[in-house]
Design a protein around this motif. Structure first.
Motif, short mmCIF file in Angstrom:
data_model
loop_
_atom_site.label_atom_id
_atom_site.label_comp_id
_atom_site.label_asym_id
_atom_site.label_seq_id
_atom_site.Cartn_x
_atom_site.Cartn_y
_atom_site.Cartn_z
N LEU A 28 0.84 -1.19 0.00
CA LEU A 28 0.00 0.00 0.00
C LEU A 28 0.88 1.25 0.00
O LEU A 28 1.77 1.41 0.84
N ILE A 29 0.64 2.13 -0.98
CA ILE A 29 1.46 3.33 -1.10
C ILE A 29 0.86 4.48 -0.29
O ILE A 29 1.56 5.25 0.35
N GLY A 30 -0.44 4.61 -0.32
CA GLY A 30 -1.10 5.69 0.42
C GLY A 30 -2.60 5.54 0.33
O GLY A 30 -3.12 4.72 -0.43
N PRO A 31 -3.33 6.34 1.08
CA PRO A 31 -4.80 6.22 1.08
C PRO A 31 -5.42 6.54 -0.27
O PRO A 31 -6.52 6.07 -0.56
N HIS A 32 -4.74 7.35 -1.07
CA HIS A 32 -5.27 7.72 -2.38
C HIS A 32 -4.66 6.89 -3.49
O HIS A 32 -4.98 7.09 -4.66
N GLN A 33 -3.77 6.02 -3.15
CA GLN A 33 -3.15 5.13 -4.14
C GLN A 33 -3.08 3.74 -3.53
O GLN A 33 -2.05 3.31 -3.03
N PRO A 34 -4.17 3.00 -3.54
CA PRO A 34 -4.23 1.69 -2.86
C PRO A 34 -3.36 0.66 -3.54
O PRO A 34 -2.87 0.85 -4.66
N ALA A 35 -3.18 -0.47 -2.84
CA ALA A 35 -2.38 -1.56 -3.38
C ALA A 35 -3.02 -2.11 -4.64
O ALA A 35 -4.24 -2.10 -4.80
N ARG A 36 -2.19 -2.63 -5.53
CA ARG A 36 -2.67 -3.25 -6.77
C ARG A 36 -1.93 -4.56 -6.99
O ARG A 36 -0.89 -4.82 -6.39
N GLU A 37 -2.48 -5.38 -7.86
CA GLU A 37 -1.88 -6.67 -8.15
C GLU A 37 -0.54 -6.52 -8.85
O GLU A 37 -0.37 -5.66 -9.73
N LEU A 38 0.43 -7.32 -8.45
CA LEU A 38 1.70 -7.37 -9.15
C LEU A 38 1.48 -7.84 -10.59
O LEU A 38 0.59 -8.66 -10.86
N ASP A 39 2.30 -7.36 -11.50
CA ASP A 39 2.22 -7.87 -12.87
C ASP A 39 3.62 -8.05 -13.44
O ASP A 39 4.63 -7.80 -12.78
N PHE A 40 3.66 -8.50 -14.67
CA PHE A 40 4.93 -8.80 -15.34
C PHE A 40 5.85 -7.59 -15.36
O PHE A 40 7.07 -7.72 -15.18
N TYR A 41 5.28 -6.40 -15.55
CA TYR A 41 6.11 -5.22 -15.72
C TYR A 41 6.73 -4.74 -14.41
O TYR A 41 7.77 -4.06 -14.42
N ASP A 42 6.13 -5.11 -13.29
CA ASP A 42 6.78 -4.81 -12.01
C ASP A 42 8.08 -5.61 -11.87
O ASP A 42 9.11 -5.08 -11.43
N VAL A 43 8.02 -6.88 -12.25
CA VAL A 43 9.22 -7.71 -12.20
C VAL A 43 10.24 -7.21 -13.22
O VAL A 43 11.44 -7.12 -12.94
N LYS A 44 9.77 -6.88 -14.42
CA LYS A 44 10.65 -6.37 -15.46
C LYS A 44 11.34 -5.08 -15.02
O LYS A 44 12.54 -4.88 -15.23
N GLY A 45 10.56 -4.22 -14.34
CA GLY A 45 11.16 -2.97 -13.86
C GLY A 45 12.24 -3.22 -12.83
O GLY A 45 13.28 -2.54 -12.82
N THR A 46 12.01 -4.20 -11.96
CA THR A 46 13.04 -4.54 -10.96
C THR A 46 14.31 -5.05 -11.64
O THR A 46 15.42 -4.65 -11.27
N ILE A 47 14.14 -5.93 -12.63
CA ILE A 47 15.31 -6.47 -13.35
C ILE A 47 16.07 -5.34 -14.03
O ILE A 47 17.31 -5.28 -13.97
N GLU A 48 15.36 -4.44 -14.68
CA GLU A 48 16.02 -3.33 -15.38
C GLU A 48 16.74 -2.41 -14.40
O GLU A 48 17.81 -1.88 -14.70
#
Length: 728
Positions: A526-546
């Motif tokens: 959870l990032i904040g009350p106006h930006q709730p948690a969301r499901e992880l996706d392929f691009y989150d992993v790709k962003g970490t690798i990059e």
């Protein structure tokens, strides 16, 4: 394991410490007493936890030996002379002996003894056996069976009593025949394996050697003649049979850890003596068949060179001024059953005929330093000089050494990639990932599934289990196991990484390489009350690798994917939702969604993302060095371009084309909008519309329109060169 203090004191008449003090002193010497229970007026019951390497201490006499060494007492010796233990006469030699022994597997049975008792009386145990069994809450069966159990608890040597009249011919120690049946003492009929060692007669198997005897030859109230068996069996053979038949017995527990090769004659005499108390007589002498090769490996091992100066050097200073003296070392080792000779004279090994530790050394030698130490037959865990030094430290008392650090003249040497590993770890922790550590071992199935190269996994010579029979060729299997562990405990949002070592090659030559694995499932934090948690996706992993790969200096960095039928992607990744990471033309790793078939095999119901980076390849790159430059005081200019591109064009190709232009004023570029034919009728089939934003800025002047026109034309030409077309 339960130990009676009164039983211990029967071997140590001069032991004058309290039971509580005895328990504390044994615990400090590694013989852990986890509970002391008062049996007033019969002393105490010790609940002990003995480590698996100390099978010699899994009995009362072994614990008494430890106590005798601690307090410097004389241990009551045991004897194998039956005449000293029983007043019953032997039958005359002319009457002969009813059995003979034949060992057909000398590598698995190193010693076998047999003694024939005639006209015995099978009755209830009485006297000291019944009393001690009552205190230990041990079930009484009959005097013959109780005698074998009593001796096991007394000296740790398992024995077995057969009904002699039910034997047919000679005693044969052999492997079981294929399909051979045996009904064991627990009443279960078992199908034997050819790898099982059995004690048999000429017609049938009598028992699984070192594990359990057979039903058909057990002692009954009608038994009149008995054959007492005491033997030494190969530990590995007993362990395999015990595991194969799911039979863990008191006998197998001791045999599979290495029994005393010299104990069978003593055990046979003690069992026979107890049985003969109710009546009966001995027929002939003890039959004792010894395999010399087995005796050399156990009871007659080569002596070890031991120097007191080396013990002092390794153990350091003690709280006592004199420290570890030759006399102290001699007394401790002698008390444990070693035989010492000074100046290289070869000593005779300690044997079961002389278990009195006070006889191992005649008198202390105050100035001696070097010895040849013969090892006792009951301590197979002693193999090197350092083992003797450890024993001296243990018995002397770890609490009696000064709290000083040993001298050290060297320096800590880091691995060549220590700095790079630290950079990766810091970056991953900063991105919200949690570091974990998994097992170095994996199953054969996982080794085949996750190995980067076929037939590269290394099997273990002596695996702990089928699930840990291989050195891991990949970190991915362990990562999936940890993700499953979290999900099974209702932890559904997980982001893990592991920096570890993977193995390849063969048993003779193992190659180790560093590797990185990441695994994630569930939602982002959870990032904040106006930006709730969301499901992880392929691009989150790709962003970490990059982000990780961006820590290294490279000419090109991109990700790509291949068709599912290409065979170029790992089989454990989803063929349409995974990619490989490439640096300067070298494959660095793979990442993406776990293949549904693998997820189903592991019963993972959530979407799992996993990846592995081959750090041995990544570490060949230099770390990117931060560059600090002054911010420009001049206006930045933004230019947007709308291109039509084939929908198979990766953004990495676009980025590579723009970076190759070498325009210093091109500060950054980004994809602002991507439209397909589904989003707009103006986009042709098989294409996308890309809104590309560029930012130009010079460090020393305001950019002129002529310069911007040149930059613009070069950007358009670069995109057209890779198949793009500027939209009007």
């Amino acid at each position: 394991m339960k130990i009676l203090s009164s039983w211990l004191r029967s071997y140590l008449p001069k032991l004058d410490v309290t039971d509580r003090q005895l328990a504390d002193d044994l615990t400090l010497r590694g013989m852990a007493v986890e509970g002391v229970f008062d049996l007033n007026p019969n002393g105490s019951l010790f609940e002990m936890d003995i480590t698996t390497n100390r099978v010699d201490a899994m009995n009362h006499y072994g614990i008494a030996r430890e106590a005798a060494t601690i307090y410097g007492l004389k241990l009551h010796p045991l004897s194998s002379d039956l005449n000293e233990l029983s007043s019953r006469p032997k039958r005359s030699e002319a009457e002969g002996t009813a059995v003979s022994i034949r060992i057909e597997e000398p590598t698995l049975c190193g010693r076998f003894t047999a003694r024939v008792l005639r006209n015995v009386t099978i009755t209830q145990s009485k006297g000291i056996v019944a009393e001690r069994f009552r205190l230990l809450e041990q079930k009484l069966i009959s005097n013959a069976v109780d005698a074998t159990n009593f001796v096991t608890m007394a000296i740790g040597q398992p024995t077995h009593a057969f009904d002699l009249d039910k034997l047919e011919g000679a005693i044969v120690v052999r492997r079981a025949r294929k399909g051979e049946k045996l009904r064991t003492l627990d009443g279960i009929e078992r199908t034997l394996d050819p790898d099982d060692l059995v004690v048999a007669d000429e017609k049938k198997a009598l028992g699984i050697a070192g594990v359990m005897g057979g039903w058909d030859t057990m002692i009954t109230p009608e038994t009149k003649n008995i054959l007492v068996e005491a033997a030494w069996f190969d530990p590995a053979s007993v362990r395999r049979s015990s595991k194969r038949h799911l039979l863990h017995t008191d006998a197998s527990h001791r045999f599979e850890r290495g029994a005393d090769f010299n104990a069978p004659p003593i055990a046979s005499a003690l069992v026979s003596s107890l049985i003969l108390e109710a009546g009966g007589e001995i027929e002939g002498d003890l039959l004792d068949v010894i395999i010399p090769e087995a005796e050399q490996r156990t009871a007659k091992r080569p002596a070890i060179t031991f120097a007191v100066s080396e013990a002092r050097r390794i153990l350091g200073a003690t709280e006592d001024a004199e420290g570890i003296t030759p006399a102290i070392a001699e007394n401790i080792l002698a008390g444990l059953g070693c035989a010492l000779k000074k100046n290289g004279t070869q000593p005779a090994p300690a044997t079961a005929k002389d278990l009195d530790p006070s006889r191992a050394v005649s008198e202390p030698r105050a100035n001696s330093a070097d010895y040849q130490v013969a090892l006792p037959s009951w301590r197979l865990d002693l193999e090197r000089e350092i083992d003797l030094i450890e024993e001296i430290a243990r018995v002397y008392g770890y609490n009696r050494f000064q709290n000083t650090l040993p001298a050290f003249e060297g320096a800590v040497i880091e691995l060549p990639w220590a700095e790079k590993e630290s950079i990766l770890r810091t970056a991953l922790l900063g991105l919200g990932w949690t570091e974990t550590v998994s097992s170095t071992f994996c199953s054969a199935t996982d080794a085949v599934t996750f190995a980067p190269q076929p037939n590269s996994a290394v099997p273990l010579g002596n695996p702990l289990s089928e699930e840990a029979g291989m050195l891991r060729p990949s970190l991915a299997s362990g990562m999936l196991g940890m993700l499953a562990l979290n999900l099974n405990r209702d932890v559904e949002d997980v982001m893990l990484f592991e920096l570890g070592t993977v193995f390849s090659g063969s048993t003779d030559r193992v190659e180790e390489k560093p590797s990185l694995s990441i695994g994630a499932t569930g939602k982002l934090p959870l990032i904040g009350p106006h930006q709730p948690a969301r499901e992880l996706d392929f691009y989150d992993v790709k962003g970490t690798i990059e982000e990780l790969l961006g820590k290294f200096s490279t000419r090109s960095l991109y990700s790509d994917r291949f068709p599912s039928d290409s065979g170029l992607m790992p089989a454990w990744l989803h063929p349409g939702r995974s990619a490989r990471a490439v640096i300067d033309g070298t494959t660095i790793g793979y990442f993406g969604q776990l293949h549904p078939a693998e997820a189903q095999r592991r019963k993972l119901k959530q979407t799992i993302y996993v990846g592995e980076i081959y750090l041995d390849r990544l570490y060949r790159q230099n770390l990117r060095q931060p560059v600090v430059r002054e911010l420009s005081r001049f206006q930045a200019v933004r230019r947007d371009f709308s291109f039509l591109l084939p929908d198979t064009t990766p953004f990495a190709q676009i980025a590579g084309a723009l970076n190759a232009l070498g325009i210093p004023e091109l500060q950054r570029f980004e994809a602002v909008e991507i439209l397909s034919e589904r989003d707009s009728k103006l986009v042709p089939a098989g294409h996308i519309s890309l809104l590309l934003r560029t930012v130009f800025q010079a460090p020393d002047h305001t950019l002129q329109e002529e310069e911007l026109q040149r930059f613009t034309q070069r950007v358009i030409a670069a995109i057209e060169a890779i198949g793009g077309k500027l939209r009007s």
